[in-house]
Design an enzyme around this catalytic site. Structure first.
Site, mmCIF file in Angstrom:
data_model
loop_
_atom_site.group_PDB
_atom_site.id
_atom_site.type_symbol
_atom_site.label_atom_id
_atom_site.label_comp_id
_atom_site.label_asym_id
_atom_site.label_seq_id
_atom_site.Cartn_x
_atom_site.Cartn_y
_atom_site.Cartn_z
ATOM 1 N N ARG A 233 2.755 56.492 -35.696
ATOM 2 C CA ARG A 233 1.925 56.966 -36.803
ATOM 3 C C ARG A 233 2.837 57.445 -37.934
ATOM 4 N NH1 ARG A 233 -1.549 54.625 -34.603
ATOM 5 N NH2 ARG A 233 -3.601 55.363 -33.955
ATOM 6 N N GLU A 262 -1.682 55.848 -44.763
ATOM 7 C CA GLU A 262 -1.845 54.403 -44.991
ATOM 8 C C GLU A 262 -3.295 54.040 -45.306
ATOM 9 O OE1 GLU A 262 -0.326 52.999 -41.254
ATOM 10 O OE2 GLU A 262 -2.318 52.891 -40.367
ATOM 11 N N HIS A 301 0.058 47.795 -39.869
ATOM 12 C CA HIS A 301 -0.538 48.415 -38.668
ATOM 13 C C HIS A 301 -1.108 47.303 -37.775
ATOM 14 C CE1 HIS A 301 -2.136 52.384 -36.940
ATOM 15 N NE2 HIS A 301 -1.996 51.490 -35.977
ATOM 16 N N ALA A 303 0.674 46.160 -34.869
ATOM 17 C CA ALA A 303 1.397 46.062 -33.594
ATOM 18 C C ALA A 303 0.465 45.786 -32.417
ATOM 19 C CB ALA A 303 2.199 47.334 -33.349
HETATM 20 P P1 NAI Z 1 1.159 57.863 -24.305
HETATM 21 O O1 NAI Z 1 0.213 59.011 -24.341
HETATM 22 O O2 NAI Z 1 1.185 56.982 -23.098
HETATM 23 O O3 NAI Z 1 2.650 58.393 -24.551
HETATM 24 C C1 NAI Z 1 2.964 59.351 -25.519
HETATM 25 C C2 NAI Z 1 4.163 60.139 -25.028
HETATM 26 O O4 NAI Z 1 4.476 61.117 -26.035
HETATM 27 C C3 NAI Z 1 3.913 60.920 -23.726
HETATM 28 O O5 NAI Z 1 4.914 60.623 -22.776
HETATM 29 C C4 NAI Z 1 3.949 62.390 -24.146
HETATM 30 O O6 NAI Z 1 4.487 63.253 -23.141
HETATM 31 C C5 NAI Z 1 4.835 62.336 -25.374
HETATM 32 N N1 NAI Z 1 4.600 63.463 -26.285
HETATM 33 C C6 NAI Z 1 3.421 63.903 -26.766
HETATM 34 N N2 NAI Z 1 3.609 64.953 -27.587
HETATM 35 C C7 NAI Z 1 4.954 65.183 -27.628
HETATM 36 C C8 NAI Z 1 5.772 66.116 -28.323
HETATM 37 N N3 NAI Z 1 5.245 67.054 -29.109
HETATM 38 N N4 NAI Z 1 7.110 66.058 -28.133
HETATM 39 C C9 NAI Z 1 7.657 65.122 -27.292
HETATM 40 N N5 NAI Z 1 6.920 64.221 -26.610
HETATM 41 C C10 NAI Z 1 5.585 64.234 -26.779
HETATM 42 O O7 NAI Z 1 0.836 57.020 -25.626
HETATM 43 P P2 NAI Z 1 1.180 55.505 -25.907
HETATM 44 O O8 NAI Z 1 0.109 54.624 -25.348
HETATM 45 O O9 NAI Z 1 2.578 55.234 -25.513
HETATM 46 O O10 NAI Z 1 1.026 55.452 -27.506
HETATM 47 C C11 NAI Z 1 1.846 56.224 -28.355
HETATM 48 C C12 NAI Z 1 1.281 56.170 -29.766
HETATM 49 O O11 NAI Z 1 1.443 54.850 -30.302
HETATM 50 C C13 NAI Z 1 -0.238 56.395 -29.855
HETATM 51 O O12 NAI Z 1 -0.564 57.770 -29.844
HETATM 52 C C14 NAI Z 1 -0.598 55.726 -31.164
HETATM 53 O O13 NAI Z 1 -0.525 56.666 -32.216
HETATM 54 C C15 NAI Z 1 0.493 54.678 -31.346
HETATM 55 N N6 NAI Z 1 -0.064 53.328 -31.260
HETATM 56 C C16 NAI Z 1 0.140 52.469 -32.312
HETATM 57 C C17 NAI Z 1 -0.374 51.203 -32.285
HETATM 58 C C18 NAI Z 1 -0.157 50.241 -33.408
HETATM 59 O O14 NAI Z 1 -0.861 49.219 -33.490
HETATM 60 N N7 NAI Z 1 0.785 50.476 -34.292
HETATM 61 C C19 NAI Z 1 -1.181 50.726 -31.150
HETATM 62 C C20 NAI Z 1 -1.280 51.675 -30.064
HETATM 63 C C21 NAI Z 1 -0.750 52.927 -30.152
#
Ligand code: NAI
Length: 334
Positions: A233, A262, A301, A303
């Site tokens: 993000r 965005e 956006h 991915a």
């Molecule tokens: P997830 O929930 O599986 O992993 C997120 C990780 O971030 C977790 O391991 C968590 O412990 C860690 N985390 C959370 N807050 C934290 C902090 N303050 N400090 C350090 N670590 C922290 O999520 P996932 O599925 O890996 O997705 C991550 C992000 O990717 C989503 O939240 C979304 O915003 C973005 N995304 C973007 C897409 C795109 O098309 N560009 C598509 C899908 C997701």
């Protein structure tokens, strides 16, 4: 009793699929919602499914008195005011796992585009220019990648980085020992990761705690000449400080699938008629600066956008709604 279900921003193949799945319910489709009047049209619905560009901020939720359930066709849910939804008794679900590999593959598409100057190479050959000047890239093998956020997507990025024989540094509040054992990834502090990585890649959710995780103070720690990849993000990075680092050469380049604010840049023309804060206008200006920089590549956006991932999103959304109707909601985020 039939349910009133609204789907926002669906393609025609999705509409056909959803109509079939929810026969017997009142199902309506809407194009992207852009103004307050568009939200007012949704008053009669008890179930709404939108995408990341369907903003459910408090002022929009306030118009939706009958709403009981939101299911977003995305993993991220920072476009929904979760607290306000809870206050109003609205349950919210997401699609937690649909394409962790899909987003990780796009992350590597951005990395390789930068490391092998793919964009410039293609532009040149289209003009029948086969000279190699300025097209020398660098190997990923032996370089250090810093993965910030080692959840579902981060894990796939680590797996792929291991395939490229990269050294792997990781930062997360939760430590995944599998990644340490299987891929020899090392959990380090954020400062150490920034200081030692040749490529930094972000895979965290956007929320209050992660707002401007990379900012004017800690961007200074980034190793000179490294690259930043952001498919998570835009708000995770303080754009003004980021532009400075790209201009000074502290960052050699960036690959971005997301930008701060965005949503505004996509609907820019509406800014002419709207009261928009100075801060937001400044964010739009900063995005324009990024888009024009030679050392920055931006995808829209996109991915998540593979055929396989979209089908999985739709399957989970249908399951989310079916389970909510049965009184046993799944994938809740509030
Ligand atoms: P997830 O929930 O599986 O992993 C997120 C990780 O971030 C977790 O391991 C968590 O412990 C860690 N985390 C959370 N807050 C934290 C902090 N303050 N400090 C350090 N670590 C922290 O999520 P996932 O599925 O890996 O997705 C991550 C992000 O990717 C989503 O939240 C979304 O915003 C973005 N995304 C973007 C897409 C795109 O098309 N560009 C598509 C899908 C997701």
């Amino acid at each position: 009793m039939p349910n009133n279900i609204a789907f926002i921003s669906c393609e025609s193949w999705e509409k056909e699929y959803l109509k079939n799945k929810f026969k017997g319910n009142r199902v309506k489709f809407f194009e992207q919602l852009t103004c307050e009047a568009d939200y007012a049209k949704l008053q009669q619905f008890d179930i709404i499914s939108g995408f990341i560009n369907t903003s459910f901020q408090a002022k929009n939720l306030a118009k939706l008195k009958n709403l009981k359930y939101i299911t977003t066709r995305s993993t991220g849910f920072d476009h929904i005011d979760i607290k306000q939804a809870k206050k109003m008794g609205i349950k919210v679900s997401n699609v937690p796992l649909y394409g962790a590999n899909t987003v990780a593959e796009h992350t590597f598409a951005l990395i390789l585009t930068l490391s092998r100057k793919i964009y410039e190479s293609i532009e040149r050959t289209k003009k029948s220019d086969f000279l190699l000047d300025g097209l020398r890239g660098f190997d990923l093998k032996g370089k250090t990648i810093g993965v910030i956020g080692t959840g579902s997507i981060g894990e796939h990025v680590v797996r792929m980085a291991d395939g490229f024989q990269m050294n792997i540094l990781m930062y997360d509040v939760f430590k995944n020992t599998r990644l340490v054992k299987k891929y020899k990834g090392k959990y380090v502090t954020l400062t150490k990761l920034l200081k030692e990585s040749d490529i930094i890649t972000l895979h965290l959710p956007y929320n209050k705690a992660t707002h401007h995780l990379l900012n004017a103070k800690n961007i200074k720690n980034i190793k000179s000449g490294s690259y930043l990849i952001n498919t998570a993000r835009g708000g995770l990075v303080e754009t003004k400080a980021f532009i400075k680092a790209l201009t000074s050469g502290q960052l050699a380049g960036a690959g971005l699938d997301v930008l701060e604010e965005e949503g505004l840049i996509k609907e820019e023309i509406q800014l002419l008629d709207r009261q928009t804060s100075r801060e937001k206008l400044s964010a739009v200006l900063q995005d324009h600066i990024l888009l024009k920089m030679d050392n920055v590549i931006v995808t829209p956006h996109n991915a998540f956008n593979s055929g396989e991932a979209l089908q999985r999103i739709l399957n989970t959304t249908v399951e989310n709604i079916e389970r909510f109707i049965k009184g046993k909601p799944i994938n809740l985020v509030n």
